[in-house]
Design an enzyme around this catalytic site. Sequence first.
Site, mmCIF file in Angstrom:
data_model
loop_
_atom_site.group_PDB
_atom_site.id
_atom_site.type_symbol
_atom_site.label_atom_id
_atom_site.label_comp_id
_atom_site.label_asym_id
_atom_site.label_seq_id
_atom_site.Cartn_x
_atom_site.Cartn_y
_atom_site.Cartn_z
ATOM 1 N N GLU A 155 1.317 -2.415 6.333
ATOM 2 C CA GLU A 155 1.358 -3.650 6.982
ATOM 3 C C GLU A 155 1.950 -3.500 8.140
ATOM 4 O OE1 GLU A 155 3.321 -6.098 4.310
ATOM 5 O OE2 GLU A 155 1.492 -6.170 3.078
ATOM 6 N N GLU A 345 -3.000 -4.002 -2.278
ATOM 7 C CA GLU A 345 -2.056 -5.107 -2.741
ATOM 8 C C GLU A 345 -2.844 -6.359 -3.101
ATOM 9 O OE1 GLU A 345 1.917 -5.629 -0.945
ATOM 10 O OE2 GLU A 345 2.003 -3.317 -0.580
HETATM 11 C C1 FCB Z 1 3.947 -6.865 0.996
HETATM 12 C C2 FCB Z 1 4.747 -5.423 0.939
HETATM 13 C C3 FCB Z 1 5.272 -5.189 -0.493
HETATM 14 C C4 FCB Z 1 5.637 -6.368 -1.261
HETATM 15 C C5 FCB Z 1 4.832 -7.400 -1.197
HETATM 16 C C6 FCB Z 1 5.181 -8.606 -2.085
HETATM 17 O O1 FCB Z 1 4.222 -7.327 2.112
HETATM 18 O O2 FCB Z 1 4.049 -4.524 1.333
HETATM 19 O O3 FCB Z 1 6.375 -4.230 -0.463
HETATM 20 O O4 FCB Z 1 6.944 -6.685 -0.619
HETATM 21 O O5 FCB Z 1 4.482 -7.846 0.001
#
Ligand code: FCB
Length: 449
Positions: A155, A345
């Site tokens: 990110e 994610e």
């Molecule tokens: C993302 C992060 C991860 C976690 C999720 C909820 O931004 O990469 O570590 O905090 O969100």
Amino acid sequence: MSFPDGFLWGAGTSAYQIEGHHGRGESVWDEFCRRPGAIEGGGDGSRACDSYLRWREDIELIKELGLRAYRFSTGWSRVMPGGDRPDPKALDHYERFVDALLEAGVEPVLTLNHWDMPAGLTWAERSSVNAFRTYAEAVAGRLADRVTWWITQNEPWIIALLGYQLGLHAPGVADLGTAVKAGHHVLLGHGAAADVLHAHPGTKAGAALSLFPCDPATDSEEDRAAAIGSDGYVNRWYLDPLLGGSGYPADMREHWERALGHGLDFVHDGDEAAIGGRSDFLGINYYTRRVMAAAPPAPFPWKVVGPSGDVARTDEGWEINPGALRDLLIGLSRRFPGTPLMITENGGVFGDGPTHDGQIHDNRRIAYLRDHVEAVGAAIDAGADVRGYLHWSLMDNFEWALGYRPRFGLVHVDYASGARTVKDSGRYYARLIAGGGTAPALPRIEAFG
Ligand code: FCB
């Protein structure tokens, strides 16, 4: 059947969020957590889920859930305690961990930078790129013979935004110019690490981007322009240099020059060529979308306004919108044909805890999971080349500035004792995986008494 054989069904975590301190070096997050008021509830990562000690138990959970892949990060501050030289003990630990995953038939997906940079380093300085390269060499030197999937940076936008623009994450800097510069160094770090990895045949290197589809609040020309601008700021500024072949997007470069009042002198000749053309896949972290409206120009001529009304939301108030994930995947596969996609994610905060029967009936996470998996399947049916779905997160953990309140896990963690309990969503996911992605029937919950 939507999901191809070998599809990587999995879940993710990161080192700082689960491991606990246990002899690692000082990280920028250790420093940041000591700032009064920085962390909701005042917590830090000194203990977290104690996974550095309880890793064998975590692997048993991964097996119990039938995961085919597990995303984790090597702690940068553990591997390089002083920032410059690797600690062989740390590498031994990760080697044992990876070997145990492989023995269990679980594909490791290894993140190099999940934010726990050693104290003393900062993305505001260009020298961070070399420090990251040295770290990548140390980890790749030990593990590239057995780990195929590598995520270089997690990110970049969130690092720049929360860490350097708003000061809400480590290192707590709040300066727009520093944020744009830091984001550039993070992307250069991706390029450097990808080059390190590509010296090891068979590895695949990609960054994981936090992608937020941006929709206009109304059909007005102004709001549509706001959505395009927001998309440039959040998504295209990273996607284009990584995958687009011609560096940063011109409209956003102009935007930054206007907003900062000077040129981007930290982007040197050759930098964009050192970022692009090096991704074997794109990691996508998807949580929600942004609904945008026009706003007075400084520093951004847009603002997030929605969605308004009665939409489904997580306990953190984020809109649940699986359709936007489907469209995002289809759009990316058309824009960047030939680049495989991986959901690195996806998940939500649902605060359910143990009930009368000691179980965690997190039905809303089940629905979230089911609907997002279905969206991924629909994107694959429409031609998107998606290789895996890694739910965030395997277990409840330290959620950065929000501390231990938000629970994202398929597995519940009792922080006082460290005890792990598989939630209903974890059991549901296990059945979904066993069925190749077909949604199983919902679990029966026996009434009390
Ligand atoms: C993302 C992060 C991860 C976690 C999720 C909820 O931004 O990469 O570590 O905090 O969100």
